[in-house]
Write an enzyme that holds these catalytic residues in place. Structure first.
Site, PDB file in Angstrom:
ATOM      1  N   LYS A 252      -3.947  11.600  -0.369  1.00 37.98           N
ATOM      2  CA  LYS A 252      -2.566  11.135  -0.254  1.00 37.98           C
ATOM      3  C   LYS A 252      -1.651  12.343  -0.083  1.00 37.98           C
ATOM      4  O   LYS A 252      -1.835  13.370  -0.747  1.00 37.98           O
ATOM      5  CB  LYS A 252      -2.174  10.336  -1.501  1.00 37.98           C
ATOM      6  CG  LYS A 252      -0.780   9.708  -1.426  1.00 37.98           C
ATOM      7  CD  LYS A 252      -0.494   8.835  -2.645  1.00 37.98           C
ATOM      8  CE  LYS A 252       0.881   8.197  -2.576  1.00 37.98           C
ATOM      9  NZ  LYS A 252       1.165   7.315  -3.730  1.00 37.98           N
TER      10      LYS A 252
ATOM     11  N   SER B 177       2.813   2.569  -3.014  1.00 31.41           N
ATOM     12  CA  SER B 177       3.158   3.589  -2.038  1.00 31.41           C
ATOM     13  C   SER B 177       1.952   4.233  -1.356  1.00 31.41           C
ATOM     14  O   SER B 177       2.097   4.939  -0.369  1.00 31.41           O
ATOM     15  CB  SER B 177       3.972   4.688  -2.725  1.00 31.41           C
ATOM     16  OG  SER B 177       3.192   5.363  -3.716  1.00 31.41           O
TER      17      SER B 177
ATOM     18  N   SER C  12       1.072   1.638  -7.428  1.00 29.29           N
ATOM     19  CA  SER C  12       0.930   2.191  -6.075  1.00 29.29           C
ATOM     20  C   SER C  12      -0.493   2.486  -5.631  1.00 29.29           C
ATOM     21  O   SER C  12      -0.712   2.838  -4.478  1.00 29.29           O
ATOM     22  CB  SER C  12       1.772   3.464  -5.940  1.00 29.29           C
ATOM     23  OG  SER C  12       3.138   3.146  -5.908  1.00 29.29           O
TER      24      SER C  12
END
Length: 490
Positions: free
Chosen positions: A76, A151, A175
Site C-alpha cells: 500500500k 482506503s 480500511s
C-alpha cells in the site's frame, strides 16, 4: 501460477519449478495489461522489482530461503520504501521519494519478498471507496462500474485481479476489512501495536494498524509471521514474544463459542448480505461451534465517536505538510503565510480538507470537552462492551460491511452515507481489537449483479492465531476464497 497460495508458490520456488524472476515478470505483465483500467497501482518499478527477484533466487539457491522469499507482494502506498515514490494517494506527496524503509517494508525485505509496486488508496487513507485518490479511482475487478472499498482499495483490487500474490493494507476504521469484503478476499487488522507503524504515513495514530490482504487465512498467517514484532522506533509498538500464526491452523472448532451481536443484524443490513452471513454461521454450527447471542450496546455510537477522534488526530498529523520541508509547495505566493495556505489548499483533496476542519473544530478551546473528551469516554465504553461479550464467547461473527460494492460516484456527494459503510468495523479499531474479513458468498445488488460478501471475525486481544484458524477451517469446507472475477484471465 497466479492462482496458487503463498505456500504453494514457496514450494514451487524451493523446488526450482519456477524462479522468482519468472513469477515477478508474470505479475508485471499482468499489471501492464490490466492496471491501466483497474488502476490498482500508483507506482510500478520493474527494474527494482526484478532486482529483488534476482536476489531472492540467489537466496533460494544458497538454501537461505524463508516462507515468503521470492514472492511478489504489493505494498500500500502509505509505507515508505527507500527509492520508491510514496504518495499516500495525495497531490501533496506526488513527487516524494522515500529516503528510508518503513518497519513493515524492512521486514518483507529481510524475508526476501519482492516489492511488486505501490498500490492506490484513498488520499491519506481517508475514505471507504478509493475515490478520493489524487491518482484516480480504482475499479472493482468483480464489476468495473463499482468501487473496491477503501482506503486499501488498490491492494484489494490487486489481489482480486491477481496482480500480486498478496498485499499489505492499513486499517484505521475498516480500511483492510471493508475492501476485502467488497473484493472477495481475506484481510486482517491485527491487535493495535502488533505491527510497526514506523514509516507508515499517519492518519489517526491511536487507530492505524497495518495488516495483510490475501486470498486465504493461511496466506495471511504466513504474512503475519513476517509483519508483526516489536519496533523500538514506534512508540505504540508492543513488546511481546514472537508468535507463529500458523500454529493453530487445522485445529477442530468443536466447542468454540461464537457470539453473534444482535446490533450487527439490525436495520441497515442488506437482506442479501444477511442471508450470506446466516449461511456462514450455519456452516460454523456444522463444524462444531456453539452459537451464542451477545450484545454490543454502544455499537451505533462508534461512527460519531470515530468521526470526532480520527479527524482530531488527522488535523494534528497533517499539520506537518506545510510546503516547507517536503510535499507540494505552491508555485506563487506573497509571503510565508500565503505559501502555507496555498500549498495546503492545492495539495489536499476535498475529503482530507473536510476531516482537517472537523478535527480542528473538535479540538478548539470551546468544544474540546463537549466533543473530543466525550468521544474518548464513549470509546472506553465501546471497549468495555467487547470485554463483556468475550466473557460469553471466544470469537464474534457478523457482517463486514452493510452492503455489497456500490456504484462509483453513488455516495460521493453524501459523506454520511459513505461513513456508514464502516458501521461494523470501526468499533474494533476504537477498542484496539483484531478483526478479520473472509469471503462468505455472493449477494445480489439492486441491479441483480452477484457480488462478494465478507464475514467479519472479531477476536480478543492477541487472539489472531485462533481467528486465523477459524477462517482456515471454514475455507477448507467452502470455496468462496478461490473464486475469480470474470475477465481476469488465469
Amino acid at each position: 501460477m497466479i492462482n496458487h497460495s503463498l505456500k504453494q508458490l514457496a514450494d514451487m520456488l524451493a523446488s526450482k519449478e519456477i524462479s522468482s524472476v519468472e513469477l515477478t515478470q508474470e505479475y508485471l505483465n499482468r499489471i501492464a495489461q490490466l492496471n491501466p483500467e483497474i488502476n490498482a497501482y500508483i507506482t510500478v518499478n520493474p527494474e527494482l522489482s526484478l532486482a529483488q527477484a534476482q536476489a531472492a533466487d540467489q537466496r533460494i539457491a544458497n538454501g537461505d530461503a524463508g516462507p515468503l522469499t521470492g514472492i511478489p507482494i504489493a505494498q500500500k502506498d502509505i509505507f515508505c520504501a527507500k527509492g520508491w515514490r510514496t504518495t499516500c494517494g495525495s497531490r501533496m506527496l506526488e513527487n516524494f521519494i522515500a529516503p528510508y524503509d518503513a518497519g513493515i517494508i524492512e521486514r518483507f525485505n529481510a524475508a526476501g519478498a519482492v516489492n511488486l509496486g505501490k498500490t492506490n488508496m484513498d488520499e491519506f487513507a481517508m475514505g471507504s471507496s478509493n475515490e478520493t485518490s489524487y491518482f484516480g479511482k480504482v475499479q472493482n475487478p468483480w464489476d468495473r462500474s463499482r468501487v473496491p472499498g477503501g482506503s486499501s482499495g488498490g491492494s484489494a483490487a490487486a489481489v482480486a485481479a491477481r496482480l500480486c500474490a498478496a498485499a499489505t493494507g492499513t486499517d484505521t476504521g475498516g480500511s483492510i476489512r471493508q475492501p476485502a469484503s467488497l473484493c472477495g478476499l481475506s484481510g486482517l487488522k491485527p491487535t493495535y501495536g502488533l505491527a510497526s507503524r514506523y514509516g507508515m504515513i499517519a492518519f489517526a495514530s491511536s487507530l492505524d494498524q497495518a495488516g495483510p490482504m490475501a486470498h486465504s487465512a493461511e496466506d495471511m498467517a504466513l504474512m503475519m509471521n513476517v509483519m508483526t514484532g516489536f519496533d523500538e522506533r514506534d512508540s505504540t509498538s508492543l513488546q511481546r514474544e514472537k508468535e507463529d500464526y500458523t500454529r493453530e491452523l487445522g485445529k477442530s472448532l468443536a466447542g468454540i463459542r461464537i457470539g453473534l451481536p444482535k446490533e450487527y443484524f439490525a436495520e441497515g443490513l442488506d437482506a442479501g448480505v444477511a442471508k450470506v452471513i446466516e449461511a456462514a454461521v450455519d456452516e460454523y454450527r456444522k463444524l462444531g461451534a456453539e452459537i451464542v447471542e451477545v450484545t454490543l450496546p454502544n455499537t451505533m455510537l462508534s461512527i460519531p465517536v470515530y468521526y470526532v477522534l480520527a479527524p482530531a488526530e488527522a488535523s494534528s498529523n497533517l499539520s506537518r505538510y506545510d510546503g516547507v520541508r517536503f510535499g507540494h509547495r505552491a508555485a506563487e505566493y506573497d509571503d510565508l503565510m500565503d505559501m502555507y495556505c496555498k500549498s495546503r489548499a492545492e495539495g489536499f483533496g476535498e475529503e482530507v480538507k473536510r476531516r482537517i476542519l472537523i478535527g480542528t473544530y473538535v479540538l478548539s478551546a470551546g468544544y474540546y470537552d463537549a466533543y473530543y473528551l466525550k468521544a474518548q469516554q464513549i470509546r472506553r465504553l465501546i471497549a468495555e462492551d467487547f470485554a463483556k461479550a468475550f466473557e460469553q464467547c471466544d470469537l464474534i461473527l457478523g457482517p463486514t460491511a452493510p452492503s455489497t460494492a456500490f456504484k462509483s460516484g453513488e455516495k460521493a456527494d453524501d459523506p454520511v452515507s459513505m461513513y456508514l459503510q464502516d458501521i461494523y468495523t470501526i468499533a474494533v479499531n476504537l477498542a484496539g481489537l483484531p478483526g478479520m474479513s473472509i469471503p462468505a458468498g455472493f449477494a445480489p445488488a439492486a441491479d441483480g449483479v452477484e457480488l462478494p460478501v465478507g464475514l467479519q471475525i472479531i477476536g480478543n486481544y492477541f487472539d489472531e492465531a485462533r481467528m486465523l484458524n477459524a477462517g482456515h477451517v471454514y475455507q477448507q469446507v467452502t470455496d468462496w476464497h478461490t473464486r475469480m472475477p470474470e475477465g481476469i484471465a488465469s
